[in-house]
Design a protein around this motif. Structure first.
Motif, PDB file in Angstrom:
ATOM      1  N   ALA A   1       0.834  -1.202   0.000  1.00 45.77           N
ATOM      2  CA  ALA A   1       0.000   0.000   0.000  1.00 45.77           C
ATOM      3  C   ALA A   1       0.870   1.255   0.000  1.00 45.77           C
ATOM      4  O   ALA A   1       0.551   2.240  -0.678  1.00 45.77           O
ATOM      5  N   PHE A   2       1.971   1.226   0.733  1.00 43.47           N
ATOM      6  CA  PHE A   2       2.903   2.357   0.783  1.00 43.47           C
ATOM      7  C   PHE A   2       3.366   2.751  -0.617  1.00 43.47           C
ATOM      8  O   PHE A   2       3.424   3.937  -0.954  1.00 43.47           O
ATOM      9  N   PHE A   3       3.672   1.750  -1.447  1.00 39.57           N
ATOM     10  CA  PHE A   3       4.168   2.004  -2.799  1.00 39.57           C
ATOM     11  C   PHE A   3       3.110   2.625  -3.708  1.00 39.57           C
ATOM     12  O   PHE A   3       3.433   3.099  -4.800  1.00 39.57           O
ATOM     13  N   LEU A   4       1.865   2.623  -3.285  1.00 33.96           N
ATOM     14  CA  LEU A   4       0.782   3.238  -4.061  1.00 33.96           C
ATOM     15  C   LEU A   4       0.298   4.543  -3.432  1.00 33.96           C
ATOM     16  O   LEU A   4       0.037   5.522  -4.127  1.00 33.96           O
ATOM     17  N   VAL A   5       0.182   4.555  -2.105  1.00 31.70           N
ATOM     18  CA  VAL A   5      -0.361   5.718  -1.401  1.00 31.70           C
ATOM     19  C   VAL A   5       0.588   6.918  -1.486  1.00 31.70           C
ATOM     20  O   VAL A   5       0.150   8.037  -1.779  1.00 31.70           O
ATOM     21  N   ILE A   6       1.854   6.701  -1.249  1.00 32.88           N
ATOM     22  CA  ILE A   6       2.804   7.812  -1.227  1.00 32.88           C
ATOM     23  C   ILE A   6       2.932   8.468  -2.608  1.00 32.88           C
ATOM     24  O   ILE A   6       2.868   9.700  -2.698  1.00 32.88           O
ATOM     25  N   PRO A   7       3.058   7.717  -3.691  1.00 27.55           N
ATOM     26  CA  PRO A   7       3.051   8.395  -5.003  1.00 27.55           C
ATOM     27  C   PRO A   7       1.755   9.158  -5.269  1.00 27.55           C
ATOM     28  O   PRO A   7       1.777  10.227  -5.879  1.00 27.55           O
ATOM     29  N   PHE A   8       0.637   8.639  -4.787  1.00 28.41           N
ATOM     30  CA  PHE A   8      -0.633   9.325  -5.003  1.00 28.41           C
ATOM     31  C   PHE A   8      -0.658  10.682  -4.311  1.00 28.41           C
ATOM     32  O   PHE A   8      -1.066  11.680  -4.907  1.00 28.41           O
ATOM     33  N   ILE A   9      -0.197  10.750  -3.066  1.00 29.02           N
ATOM     34  CA  ILE A   9      -0.195  12.042  -2.364  1.00 29.02           C
ATOM     35  C   ILE A   9       0.767  13.008  -3.053  1.00 29.02           C
ATOM     36  O   ILE A   9       0.507  14.207  -3.134  1.00 29.02           O
ATOM     37  N   TYR A  10       1.875  12.507  -3.579  1.00 30.38           N
ATOM     38  CA  TYR A  10       2.799  13.380  -4.304  1.00 30.38           C
ATOM     39  C   TYR A  10       2.169  13.917  -5.585  1.00 30.38           C
ATOM     40  O   TYR A  10       2.352  15.086  -5.930  1.00 30.38           O
ATOM     41  N   VAL A  11       1.448  13.088  -6.311  1.00 34.31           N
ATOM     42  CA  VAL A  11       0.777  13.547  -7.535  1.00 34.31           C
ATOM     43  C   VAL A  11      -0.267  14.611  -7.191  1.00 34.31           C
ATOM     44  O   VAL A  11      -0.357  15.645  -7.860  1.00 34.31           O
ATOM     45  N   VAL A  12      -1.044  14.365  -6.157  1.00 34.96           N
ATOM     46  CA  VAL A  12      -2.053  15.348  -5.740  1.00 34.96           C
ATOM     47  C   VAL A  12      -1.368  16.649  -5.325  1.00 34.96           C
ATOM     48  O   VAL A  12      -1.806  17.742  -5.712  1.00 34.96           O
ATOM     49  N   ALA A  13      -0.299  16.567  -4.557  1.00 29.65           N
ATOM     50  CA  ALA A  13       0.425  17.767  -4.139  1.00 29.65           C
ATOM     51  C   ALA A  13       0.989  18.511  -5.355  1.00 29.65           C
ATOM     52  O   ALA A  13       0.883  19.738  -5.452  1.00 29.65           O
ATOM     53  N   TRP A  14       1.569  17.781  -6.285  1.00 32.67           N
ATOM     54  CA  TRP A  14       2.143  18.377  -7.493  1.00 32.67           C
ATOM     55  C   TRP A  14       1.068  19.091  -8.304  1.00 32.67           C
ATOM     56  O   TRP A  14       1.243  20.243  -8.723  1.00 32.67           O
ATOM     57  N   GLU A  15      -0.045  18.411  -8.528  1.00 31.01           N
ATOM     58  CA  GLU A  15      -1.128  19.002  -9.312  1.00 31.01           C
ATOM     59  C   GLU A  15      -1.734  20.214  -8.600  1.00 31.01           C
ATOM     60  O   GLU A  15      -2.114  21.186  -9.247  1.00 31.01           O
ATOM     61  N   THR A  16      -1.810  20.155  -7.286  1.00 27.38           N
ATOM     62  CA  THR A  16      -2.327  21.285  -6.520  1.00 27.38           C
ATOM     63  C   THR A  16      -1.382  22.473  -6.634  1.00 27.38           C
ATOM     64  O   THR A  16      -1.829  23.612  -6.850  1.00 27.38           O
TER      65      THR A  16
END
Length: 105
Positions: free
Chosen positions: A84-99
């Motif tokens: 889950a870590f390998f999926l959740v952490i990239p997701f928060i980074y993508v959201v942060a980047w897009e924001t």
């Protein structure tokens, strides 16, 4: 004291759940849309490499997971929290980047 120790198995998955929920809340309120196909295409190769890397390290005895602090569900020689870590952490980074792209110009 004892309740805290008895709940230790819950901490890692709970922290991932908080991070994931935060990402969804940020995306919702900032009106950020993450393209699921692009996210999977970007994350899947890296996910595969790190899953194989960790599996090999565990199998060779170079690494171990403290399963006493996890749910105890193991897939590919790894706790589900690690996957889950390998999926959740990239997701928060993508959201942060897009924001940041949306609001910082």
């Amino acid at each position: 004291g004892h309740l805290v120790l008895e709940m230790a198995w819950f901490y890692y998955i709970a922290s991932l759940a908080v991070v994931l929920a935060s990402a969804f809340l940020i995306a919702y309120f900032a009106k950020i849309k993450v393209n699921a196909h692009r996210f999977v295409a970007a994350v899947l190769p890296v996910f595969a490499v790190f899953v194989l890397w960790d599996a090999a390290a565990v199998a060779l005895g170079h690494w171990r997971f403290g399963l006493e602090n996890m749910l105890g569900i193991v897939i590919f020689n790894q706790p589900v929290e690690e996957l889950a870590f390998f999926l959740v952490i990239p997701f928060i980074y993508v959201v942060a980047w897009e924001t940041c792209k949306k609001y910082i110009r």
